[in-house]
Design a protein around this motif. Structure first.
Motif, PDB file in Angstrom:
ATOM      1  N   GLU A 227      -5.327 -15.570 -12.710  1.00 35.03           N
ATOM      2  CA  GLU A 227      -5.122 -14.393 -11.862  1.00 35.03           C
ATOM      3  C   GLU A 227      -3.995 -14.604 -10.848  1.00 35.03           C
ATOM      4  OE1 GLU A 227      -7.994 -17.125  -9.871  1.00 35.03           O
ATOM      5  OE2 GLU A 227      -7.760 -16.287 -11.891  1.00 35.03           O
ATOM      6  N   LEU A 246      -3.709 -13.469 -19.230  1.00 37.16           N
ATOM      7  CA  LEU A 246      -4.844 -12.612 -19.574  1.00 37.16           C
ATOM      8  C   LEU A 246      -6.147 -13.234 -19.107  1.00 37.16           C
ATOM      9  CD1 LEU A 246      -3.967 -11.644 -23.266  1.00 37.16           C
ATOM     10  CD2 LEU A 246      -3.926 -10.117 -21.296  1.00 37.16           C
ATOM     11  N   GLN A 247      -6.986 -12.408 -18.524  1.00 35.90           N
ATOM     12  CA  GLN A 247      -8.345 -12.826 -18.227  1.00 35.90           C
ATOM     13  C   GLN A 247      -9.240 -12.439 -19.401  1.00 35.90           C
ATOM     14  OE1 GLN A 247      -8.434 -10.753 -14.363  1.00 35.90           O
ATOM     15  NE2 GLN A 247      -8.797 -12.762 -13.421  1.00 35.90           N
ATOM     16  N   GLU A 248     -10.431 -13.011 -19.438  1.00 34.31           N
ATOM     17  CA  GLU A 248     -11.302 -12.832 -20.605  1.00 34.31           C
ATOM     18  C   GLU A 248     -11.727 -11.381 -20.810  1.00 34.31           C
ATOM     19  OE1 GLU A 248     -11.905 -15.036 -22.897  1.00 34.31           O
ATOM     20  OE2 GLU A 248     -10.675 -16.468 -21.815  1.00 34.31           O
ATOM     21  N   ASP A 249     -11.746 -10.600 -19.740  1.00 33.03           N
ATOM     22  CA  ASP A 249     -12.247  -9.234 -19.839  1.00 33.03           C
ATOM     23  C   ASP A 249     -11.107  -8.216 -19.926  1.00 33.03           C
ATOM     24  OD1 ASP A 249     -11.311  -9.643 -17.320  1.00 33.03           O
ATOM     25  OD2 ASP A 249     -12.982  -8.678 -16.274  1.00 33.03           O
ATOM     26  N   ASN A 250     -10.010  -8.590 -20.582  1.00 31.47           N
ATOM     27  CA  ASN A 250      -8.847  -7.712 -20.620  1.00 31.47           C
ATOM     28  C   ASN A 250      -8.930  -6.634 -21.689  1.00 31.47           C
ATOM     29  OD1 ASN A 250      -6.733 -10.271 -19.426  1.00 31.47           O
ATOM     30  ND2 ASN A 250      -7.089  -8.329 -18.424  1.00 31.47           N
ATOM     31  N   ASP A 252      -9.286  -4.622 -25.370  1.00 23.19           N
ATOM     32  CA  ASP A 252      -8.808  -4.661 -26.742  1.00 23.19           C
ATOM     33  C   ASP A 252      -7.285  -4.715 -26.776  1.00 23.19           C
ATOM     34  OD1 ASP A 252      -8.820  -4.651 -29.443  1.00 23.19           O
ATOM     35  OD2 ASP A 252      -9.089  -2.481 -29.655  1.00 23.19           O
ATOM     36  N   VAL A 258      -1.277 -11.944 -28.401  1.00 20.70           N
ATOM     37  CA  VAL A 258      -2.032 -12.895 -27.584  1.00 20.70           C
ATOM     38  C   VAL A 258      -1.718 -14.312 -28.046  1.00 20.70           C
ATOM     39  CG1 VAL A 258      -4.300 -13.664 -26.837  1.00 20.70           C
ATOM     40  CG2 VAL A 258      -3.861 -11.221 -27.175  1.00 20.70           C
ATOM     41  N   VAL A 260      -1.811 -18.722 -26.703  1.00 17.97           N
ATOM     42  CA  VAL A 260      -2.379 -19.713 -25.790  1.00 17.97           C
ATOM     43  C   VAL A 260      -1.277 -20.669 -25.356  1.00 17.97           C
ATOM     44  CG1 VAL A 260      -4.045 -21.577 -25.502  1.00 17.97           C
ATOM     45  CG2 VAL A 260      -4.658 -19.554 -26.838  1.00 17.97           C
ATOM     46  N   ILE A 268      -4.115 -21.404 -21.090  1.00 17.30           N
ATOM     47  CA  ILE A 268      -4.089 -20.043 -20.552  1.00 17.30           C
ATOM     48  C   ILE A 268      -3.702 -19.081 -21.668  1.00 17.30           C
ATOM     49  CG2 ILE A 268      -2.983 -18.474 -18.922  1.00 17.30           C
ATOM     50  CD1 ILE A 268      -2.552 -20.785 -17.050  1.00 17.30           C
ATOM     51  N   LYS A 269      -4.465 -18.004 -21.799  1.00 21.55           N
ATOM     52  CA  LYS A 269      -4.111 -16.944 -22.729  1.00 21.55           C
ATOM     53  C   LYS A 269      -3.100 -16.015 -22.067  1.00 21.55           C
ATOM     54  CE  LYS A 269      -8.266 -16.528 -25.606  1.00 21.55           C
ATOM     55  NZ  LYS A 269      -9.348 -15.612 -26.045  1.00 21.55           N
TER      56      LYS A 269
END
Length: 452
Positions: A227, A246-250, A252, A258, A260, A268-269
């Protein structure tokens, strides 16, 4: 008697010799014990010092690399290995060599950048599509500069790579490969470490990822959580890239966008997308095509001079000039054309207005041309400053920078219509961070050195 005396004398001599040997042995043993004690104590002290300085914060110098107290102690203790990497950036408008020196930790293998070389020549490698030998000679010139930076004894240990960007992506495949084949010959004679894939055309997504890594690595953001990382916008001549963590709750997001990234405490994604044809030079040509009088002549309200001006695009010489305009302000026309071009290609899946935005390459150059930032130090401006400058430039003839109206109009369209940024958003524009170039080449060098 004489015999006894001789015997007695011999016995005394033996005793004396034995005692001397015993005393010498005891002395040597004591000296050895003392040496072990001092050596152990020295090791314990140095280990304690090293452990302590791990908790010392970096000391930042405004005009140089982050100076870390740990570096000095680790080098003193022999815990850092001098390490080098050489990266050639074969861009659409110029070719550049960036050579880097690092501290590499013997303990965990981590890298800390120490110094770098930057050298650029023009035109770009793709301009020599019909003369591959001449193109390869420009690469040799860049390698000569790298030789002045990397000590001769380290070159057999130093990876050398070249990555071509949009300029070669846009060439016919056969022409691009002939250029790269000649460059490989130069590489194999260089004395550096040259892997089979050392010379290649870089995928647009890699270009975006490496730029994002460079910005966040130099800013010290990689260990602070996704973040805290910055969005990176890179505007080249033939393509443009956008990359952000990207955070995990980003939600669809298309899987092909995407990736890594390693190099932080945890992987980090990131989202990245590269838009071929939306680099500044390609976009300029696409907008001018709306006002061409024939294949090589253009009369556009987006050009700042009425005198015909030569411009070379993809090895073709074009003539451009300002058309007669009924309205004094041509920003609206140019911006509308640019927005239409951008909307046909760009779609960003997330709202980025609350993120830190770093914009590099032509974003920086045009901000300098518009006198929005200091040419040396860069700066932070509002997006609306780009638009205010564009409107001002488009109102009056501008012989010194005939394309500035068009270029700024496109930049405003890309940031607002493409990336969905609001006028009040801060745009960070820096050519260097902590004394180092904000080029994707640093990210590429780091990833090359960290390969298993």
């Amino acid at each position: 008697m004489e015999v006894r005396n001789r015997g007695h004398s011999t016995s005394a001599s033996q005793v004396s010799s034995t005692e001397m040997k015993r005393n010498f042995s005891m002395s040597s043993f004591s000296t050895g014990i003392a040496a072990v004690k001092w050596t152990t104590l020295l090791i314990l002290v140095l280990t304690a010092v090293y452990c302590i300085v791990q908790f010392l914060p970096p000391m930042h110098d405004k005009n140089s690399r982050p100076v870390n107290t740990r570096d000095a102690f680790s080098t003193l203790l022999g815990l850092h290995i001098p390490t080098f990497a050489v990266v050639l950036d074969a861009g659409s408008t110029g070719s550049r060599v960036l050579a880097f020196s690092f501290f590499k930790s013997r303990i965990d293998g981590s890298l800390q950048i120490k110094d770098e070389l930057f050298y650029e020549i023009k035109p770009g490698l793709s301009s020599f599509a019909d003369d591959p030998l001449k193109g390869a000679s420009t690469i040799k010139e860049l390698l000569n500069e790298a030789d002045s930076f990397v000590p001769e004894g380290y070159r057999p240990l130093t990876p050398l790579i070249l990555r071509a960007t949009a300029g070669l992506r846009l060439l016919p495949a056969a022409k691009a490969e002939r250029l790269l084949a000649e460059v490989r010959k130069v590489f194999y004679d260089s004395g550096y470490v040259v892997q089979p894939n050392a010379v290649d055309i870089m995928d647009g997504s890699d270009e975006g990822i490496f730029s994002w890594f460079t910005i966040n690595f130099l800013s010290g953001k990689l260990g602070e959580g996704v973040e805290k990382t910055a969005v990176t916008l890179d505007l080249g001549g033939g393509s443009t890239q956008i990359t952000f963590g990207l955070q995990e709750d980003n939600g669809d997001i298309p899987v092909e966008n995407v990736h890594v990234v390693n190099g932080a405490k945890v992987p980090i994604k990131v989202f990245t997308n590269s838009y071929l044809g939306l680099g500044l030079m390609s976009a300029r040509k696409a907008i001018l095509d709306h006002h061409k009088t024939d294949e090589t002549n253009f009369a556009s309200p987006c050009i700042g001079t009425s005198a015909p001006t030569k411009w070379v695009f993809n090895s073709q010489e074009l003539l451009v000039k300002r058309s007669r305009r009924e309205q004094p302000d041509s920003f609206g026309t140019c911006h509308d054309l640019a927005s239409s071009l951008v909307r046909s290609k760009v779609k960003v899946p997330l709202d980025l207005n609350d993120k830190t935005i770093n914009a590099i390459s032509y974003f920086y150059d045009r901000a300098v041309d518009a006198q929005l930032i200091d040419p040396k130090d860069g700066g932070v401006i509002k997006l609306e400053n780009f638009e205010i400058a564009a409107r001002k430039v488009c109102r009056v003839p501008h012989d010194e920078h005939p394309f500035l109206c068009l270029d700024l109009s496109f930049i405003v369209a890309l940031l607002k219509s493409g990336y969905g940024l609001e006028s009040s958003v801060d745009i960070h524009l820096f050519k260097r961070i902590n004394g180092h170039e904000t080029s994707w080449a640093l990210g590429a060098a780091y990833q090359e050195l960290m390969k298993p």
